[in-house]
Design a protein around this motif. Structure first.
Motif, mmCIF file in Angstrom:
data_model
loop_
_atom_site.group_PDB
_atom_site.id
_atom_site.type_symbol
_atom_site.label_atom_id
_atom_site.label_comp_id
_atom_site.label_asym_id
_atom_site.label_seq_id
_atom_site.Cartn_x
_atom_site.Cartn_y
_atom_site.Cartn_z
ATOM 1 N N ARG A 95 0.934 -1.430 0.155
ATOM 2 C CA ARG A 95 -0.063 0.026 -0.066
ATOM 3 C C ARG A 95 0.953 1.266 0.054
ATOM 4 N NH1 ARG A 95 -5.656 0.348 1.549
ATOM 5 N NH2 ARG A 95 -4.808 2.201 2.885
ATOM 6 N N THR A 149 2.131 1.737 -3.351
ATOM 7 C CA THR A 149 0.940 2.418 -4.243
ATOM 8 C C THR A 149 0.758 3.873 -4.037
ATOM 9 O OG1 THR A 149 -0.199 0.106 -4.172
ATOM 10 C CG2 THR A 149 -1.474 2.095 -4.935
ATOM 11 N N SER A 206 -4.706 -6.396 -1.601
ATOM 12 C CA SER A 206 -3.899 -5.793 -0.164
ATOM 13 C C SER A 206 -5.065 -6.301 0.810
ATOM 14 C CB SER A 206 -3.868 -4.468 -0.149
ATOM 15 O OG SER A 206 -3.531 -4.096 1.269
ATOM 16 N N LEU A 249 -6.072 7.159 -1.871
ATOM 17 C CA LEU A 249 -6.105 5.836 -2.238
ATOM 18 C C LEU A 249 -7.757 5.466 -2.661
ATOM 19 C CD1 LEU A 249 -3.581 3.617 -0.567
ATOM 20 C CD2 LEU A 249 -3.149 4.635 -2.668
ATOM 21 N N SER A 282 -10.194 1.887 -2.893
ATOM 22 C CA SER A 282 -10.179 0.508 -2.593
ATOM 23 C C SER A 282 -11.507 -0.255 -3.143
ATOM 24 C CB SER A 282 -9.727 0.012 -1.010
ATOM 25 O OG SER A 282 -8.634 0.478 -0.830
ATOM 26 N N GLU A 288 -13.281 -4.002 -2.195
ATOM 27 C CA GLU A 288 -13.063 -5.378 -1.778
ATOM 28 C C GLU A 288 -13.468 -6.098 -2.805
ATOM 29 O OE1 GLU A 288 -15.003 -8.047 1.523
ATOM 30 O OE2 GLU A 288 -14.737 -5.992 2.025
ATOM 31 N N SER A 338 -8.626 -6.649 -1.037
ATOM 32 C CA SER A 338 -9.002 -5.504 -1.805
ATOM 33 C C SER A 338 -8.006 -5.227 -2.833
ATOM 34 C CB SER A 338 -9.281 -4.212 -0.993
ATOM 35 O OG SER A 338 -10.206 -4.598 0.088
ATOM 36 N N THR A 357 -6.563 -2.074 -4.471
ATOM 37 C CA THR A 357 -6.184 -0.607 -4.068
ATOM 38 C C THR A 357 -5.430 0.047 -5.162
ATOM 39 O OG1 THR A 357 -6.390 -1.328 -1.698
ATOM 40 C CG2 THR A 357 -5.479 0.775 -2.300
ATOM 41 N N TRP A 358 -5.865 1.303 -5.594
ATOM 42 C CA TRP A 358 -5.055 2.203 -6.474
ATOM 43 C C TRP A 358 -5.201 3.427 -6.103
ATOM 44 C CZ3 TRP A 358 -9.897 -0.157 -7.235
ATOM 45 C CH2 TRP A 358 -10.841 0.554 -7.556
ATOM 46 N N GLU A 401 -17.767 -0.642 -3.833
ATOM 47 C CA GLU A 401 -16.733 0.029 -3.985
ATOM 48 C C GLU A 401 -16.394 0.985 -2.927
ATOM 49 O OE1 GLU A 401 -14.453 3.167 -7.030
ATOM 50 O OE2 GLU A 401 -15.102 1.166 -7.806
ATOM 51 N N ASP A 458 -11.004 4.996 0.316
ATOM 52 C CA ASP A 458 -10.189 5.189 1.452
ATOM 53 C C ASP A 458 -10.134 6.665 2.042
ATOM 54 O OD1 ASP A 458 -10.002 2.241 1.616
ATOM 55 O OD2 ASP A 458 -7.865 2.218 1.390
#
Length: 302
Positions: free
Chosen positions: A135, A138, A148, A157, A159, A161, A268, A270-271, A299, A302
């Protein structure tokens, strides 16, 4: 300040060497040195503090490194979007993958992705620091996305799931609890535990579950793979908490449930939250959405 100068600066910062950066970029070292000097002149602050014995970024250099990675990622996404207009998904996708087993068939997913999008330069990258490390990479734009188990919120970020599995207790066949169908955390708090290192997602889930009940425990052995943790449990070195999906079909151990609501191991994707989302990442999200074997809660940002 242009993007090529930033590309050279990032290469130097990551390689911690002008020589190695020039080799990686296939350009002369003098070209790289000149680009960095031009950046320092335009910024009017030193970016790299170098002596004959050390190499480090200045505070300004650290800030520029993070922002340069984001700008270069936006450039890649924009160029890939132009190509996508012609019906081709291309570009680069640097994807973080945990070293521990996941509760879904990641090789099958990635294999399908490669088959559908052969023009994408796909890189699968792991981190010795587990999900926390992935993370962070990222967040720093070293990765375009990561699988992650770290659910900590971060403003930069996004995320989604994609899978979950309840956590269970595993013990050796000769352990005093081997015949139990269910145990509570207070009943096992005094046991010796085998677990992932701090920073790994499953370790965080377990630590938080005990902390929520005001309990402390002793982790006597650590390993970065579930297979080795299970082997240690099988040979009586301690007990462990692992996702049920990880221990299915394993021999030489006994699986014991925790009372509901049991802790959940959540995976999840995560980007980074950025203006341009790489088409290569969009294609991966589409493939995940179409996979019937994955849980797809709403969705979350975060």
């Amino acid at each position: 300040m242009d993007l090529r100068q930033l590309e050279y600066f990032v290469a130097v910062a990551e390689a911690r060497s002008f020589t190695r950066a020039a080799e990686a970029l296939h350009v002369a070292q003098s070209t790289v040195s000149a680009a960095v000097k031009t950046l320092e002149r335009e910024a009017r602050v030193p970016l790299i503090i170098r002596t004959t014995r050390s190499f480090q970024l200045s505070p300004a250099g650290e800030e520029l490194l993070v922002r340069s990675r984001a700008l270069l990622a936006d450039e890649q996404a924009a160029l890939a979007a132009v190509r996508q207009a012609e019906g081709v998904v291309s570009g680069r996708l640097r994807l973080g993958t945990p070293t521990s087993e996941l509760p879904f068939d990641l090789p099958r997913l990635i294999g399908r992705y490669r088959q559908l999008h052969p023009a994408v330069e796909l890189q699968l990258i792991s981190s010795p620091a587990g999900s926390a490390g992935l993370r962070q990479e990222t967040t720093d734009n070293r990765l375009d996305a990561t699988f992650s188990t770290d659910v900590a919120a971060h403003p930069s970020l996004i995320s989604r799931e994609i899978s979950r599995s309840p956590v269970v207790v595993i013990v050796g066949e000769n352990h005093r609890l081997a015949g139990s169908a269910e145990v509570t955390l207070p009943e096992i708090a005094d046991e010796e535990f085998i677990d992932f290192p701090t920073g790994f997602g499953q370790r965080t889930v377990t630590d938080e579950a005990f902390s929520a009940q005001g309990l402390q425990r002793q982790v006597s052995t650590e390993s970065s793979t579930a297979a080795l943790i299970i082997a240690f449990v099988r040979h009586g070195l301690g007990i462990a908490l692992l996702p049920r999906s990880t221990v299915l079909g394993r021999t030489g151990i006994r699986v014991i449930d925790l009372p509901e609501p049991a802790p959940l191991w959540r995976i999840s994707l995560t980007w980074p939250r950025r203006r341009w989302q790489p088409p290569a990442l969009t294609a991966l999200l589409t493939l995940i959405d179409e996979d019937p074997g994955l849980v797809r809660p709403e969705e979350s940002a975060d």
